[in-house]
Design an enzyme around this catalytic site. Structure first.
Site, PDB file in Angstrom:
ATOM      1  N   ASP A 130       0.833  -1.214   0.000  1.00 16.72           N
ATOM      2  CA  ASP A 130       0.000   0.000   0.000  1.00 16.72           C
ATOM      3  C   ASP A 130       0.865   1.260   0.000  1.00 16.72           C
ATOM      4  O   ASP A 130       0.611   2.219   0.722  1.00 16.72           O
ATOM      5  CB  ASP A 130      -0.938  -0.008   1.222  1.00 16.72           C
ATOM      6  N   ARG A 134       0.343   9.085   1.063  1.00 18.36           N
ATOM      7  CA  ARG A 134      -0.379   9.140   2.348  1.00 18.36           C
ATOM      8  C   ARG A 134       0.211   8.175   3.365  1.00 18.36           C
ATOM      9  O   ARG A 134      -0.041   8.308   4.570  1.00 18.36           O
ATOM     10  CB  ARG A 134      -1.878   8.855   2.133  1.00 18.36           C
ATOM     11  N   ASN A 135       0.959   7.178   2.911  1.00 22.53           N
ATOM     12  CA  ASN A 135       1.583   6.212   3.818  1.00 22.53           C
ATOM     13  C   ASN A 135       3.086   6.447   4.005  1.00 22.53           C
ATOM     14  O   ASN A 135       3.816   5.538   4.393  1.00 22.53           O
ATOM     15  CB  ASN A 135       1.319   4.783   3.343  1.00 22.53           C
ATOM     16  N   ASP A 148       3.525   2.058   7.507  1.00 19.55           N
ATOM     17  CA  ASP A 148       2.385   1.157   7.250  1.00 19.55           C
ATOM     18  C   ASP A 148       2.703  -0.030   6.344  1.00 19.55           C
ATOM     19  O   ASP A 148       1.804  -0.556   5.683  1.00 19.55           O
ATOM     20  CB  ASP A 148       1.206   1.946   6.646  1.00 19.55           C
TER      21      ASP A 148
HETATM   22  P1  ADP Z   1      -3.774   3.904   9.458  1.00 21.92           P
HETATM   23  O1  ADP Z   1      -2.522   3.219   9.033  1.00 21.92           O
HETATM   24  O2  ADP Z   1      -4.418   3.285  10.656  1.00 21.92           O
HETATM   25  O3  ADP Z   1      -4.724   4.133   8.331  1.00 21.92           O
HETATM   26  P2  ADP Z   1      -2.396   6.331   9.324  1.00 21.92           P
HETATM   27  O4  ADP Z   1      -1.030   5.774   9.271  1.00 21.92           O
HETATM   28  O5  ADP Z   1      -3.001   6.824   8.063  1.00 21.92           O
HETATM   29  O6  ADP Z   1      -3.357   5.325  10.009  1.00 21.92           O
HETATM   30  O7  ADP Z   1      -2.381   7.494  10.382  1.00 21.92           O
HETATM   31  C1  ADP Z   1      -3.381   8.484  10.446  1.00 21.92           C
HETATM   32  C2  ADP Z   1      -2.752   9.843  10.724  1.00 21.92           C
HETATM   33  O8  ADP Z   1      -2.045   9.825  11.962  1.00 21.92           O
HETATM   34  C3  ADP Z   1      -1.693  10.213   9.688  1.00 21.92           C
HETATM   35  O9  ADP Z   1      -2.263  10.871   8.599  1.00 21.92           O
HETATM   36  C4  ADP Z   1      -0.751  11.108  10.477  1.00 21.92           C
HETATM   37  O10 ADP Z   1      -1.236  12.433  10.505  1.00 21.92           O
HETATM   38  C5  ADP Z   1      -0.826  10.533  11.877  1.00 21.92           C
HETATM   39  N1  ADP Z   1       0.311   9.612  12.118  1.00 21.92           N
HETATM   40  C6  ADP Z   1       0.382   8.296  11.844  1.00 21.92           C
HETATM   41  N2  ADP Z   1       1.572   7.770  12.184  1.00 21.92           N
HETATM   42  C7  ADP Z   1       2.296   8.777  12.703  1.00 21.92           C
HETATM   43  C8  ADP Z   1       3.645   8.886  13.226  1.00 21.92           C
HETATM   44  N3  ADP Z   1       4.453   7.824  13.285  1.00 21.92           N
HETATM   45  N4  ADP Z   1       4.054  10.098  13.662  1.00 21.92           N
HETATM   46  C9  ADP Z   1       3.230  11.172  13.588  1.00 21.92           C
HETATM   47  N5  ADP Z   1       1.978  11.146  13.103  1.00 21.92           N
HETATM   48  C10 ADP Z   1       1.494   9.968  12.662  1.00 21.92           C
END
Ligand code: ADP
Length: 266
Positions: A130, A134-135, A148
């Site tokens: 993925d 965004r990741n 991710d």
């Molecule tokens: P998921 O994998 O559960 O879909 P995300 O990785 O998209 O969640 O995380 C959602 C939001 O949280 C991201 O858009 C970011 O703003 C924040 N976030 C996620 N991981 C981190 C991190 N390691 N440090 C800072 N912010 C984070």
């Protein structure tokens, strides 16, 4: 702490809610004086038994261009996952918020960072599944790290995981993934081509006004995304190489890393 995956919740302090994702809310927190990101797992959002086994593998994946998994707490509800904290947030938002202010070296540097993280995953025989802006996350010193990796395997939402689902990332998916769910490092390479396009458009949505079905038709007809205005021709040629129909015709991340590094030296 390097060996133990399961963390003591007593050592963890939640500071501030920073976002929400596929599994639930994400918090900024503190773990033994270290700033961390804590992903809370909503009940029923994750296949936790399967994740538990894979978390060991994921914790051992360690590279300066990967967002490090520090540990988990899976034996209580809600479960949570603890990662290194990334001050700059996710790459697509970062790009959108800094439109017009990003130099050529910065854009290329972002692609190079991601290719380094991905070359490490490729050499570890680990498929991301993925990859997208965004990741990826931006650190305090503005380096970009891949996040991710492998996590979609544990998402319990058909809309996200089935190629017919409304949340399926069709616009980042290689043809063989859409048709046969055939994931590989080469399907990651396709997604990396789309990510480079996202970087050079400063965070635009690929195939902006087209539905998933239309994108699929266009791809089958051999059409591809156009060259972003900010992308040098050499970079666009790398994108097109990533979007070859046959996985075997695409470059590896090791090759991409070297190609990008040689553009930077010019
Ligand atoms: P998921 O994998 O559960 O879909 P995300 O990785 O998209 O969640 O995380 C959602 C939001 O949280 C991201 O858009 C970011 O703003 C924040 N976030 C996620 N991981 C981190 C991190 N390691 N440090 C800072 N912010 C984070």
């Amino acid at each position: 702490s390097l060996e133990t995956l399961e963390l003591d919740p007593e050592d963890l302090e939640l500071v501030l809610e920073v976002g929400s994702g596929q599994f639930g809310l994400v918090w900024q927190g503190e773990w033994r004086d270290l700033k961390v990101a804590v992903k809370m797992v909503r009940e029923g959002a994750m296949s936790e038994e399967e994740f538990k086994e894979e978390a060991q593998v994921m914790k051992k994946l360690s590279h300066p261009k990967l967002v490090q998994l520090l540990g988990v707490c899976l034996h209580r509800s809600p479960s949570f996952l603890v990662f290194e904290f990334m001050e700059g947030g996710c790459l697509n938002n970062y790009l959108r918020c800094h439109r017009g202010a990003l130099s050529q070296d910065t854009l290329l540097g972002m692609c190079l960072d991601v290719s380094e993280g991905m070359a490490y995953l490729e050499s570890s025989n680990f498929i991301h599944r993925d990859l997208a802006a965004r990741n990826c996350l931006v650190s305090e010193d503005l380096s970009v790290k891949v996040s991710d990796f492998g996590m979609t395997r544990f998402v319990l939402d058909d809309q996200y995981t089935s190629s017919q689902g409304t949340k399926f990332p069709m616009k980042w998916s290689a043809p063989e993934v859409i048709k046969y769910c055939r994931f590989s490092s080469k399907s990651d390479v396709w997604a990396f081509g789309i990510l480079m396009w996202e970087v050079y458009t400063e965070g635009r949505l690929p195939y902006e006004n087209r539905t998933n079905t239309e994108v699929l038709e266009d791809l089958n007809a051999g059409m591809r995304l156009l060259k972003p205005r900010l992308a040098p021709q050499s970079l666009y040629e790398l994108m097109q190489w990533c979007w070859k129909e046959k996985p075997g015709d695409r470059p590896s991340f090791t090759v991409l890393l070297h190609e990008l590094a040689s553009v930077l030296e010019l």
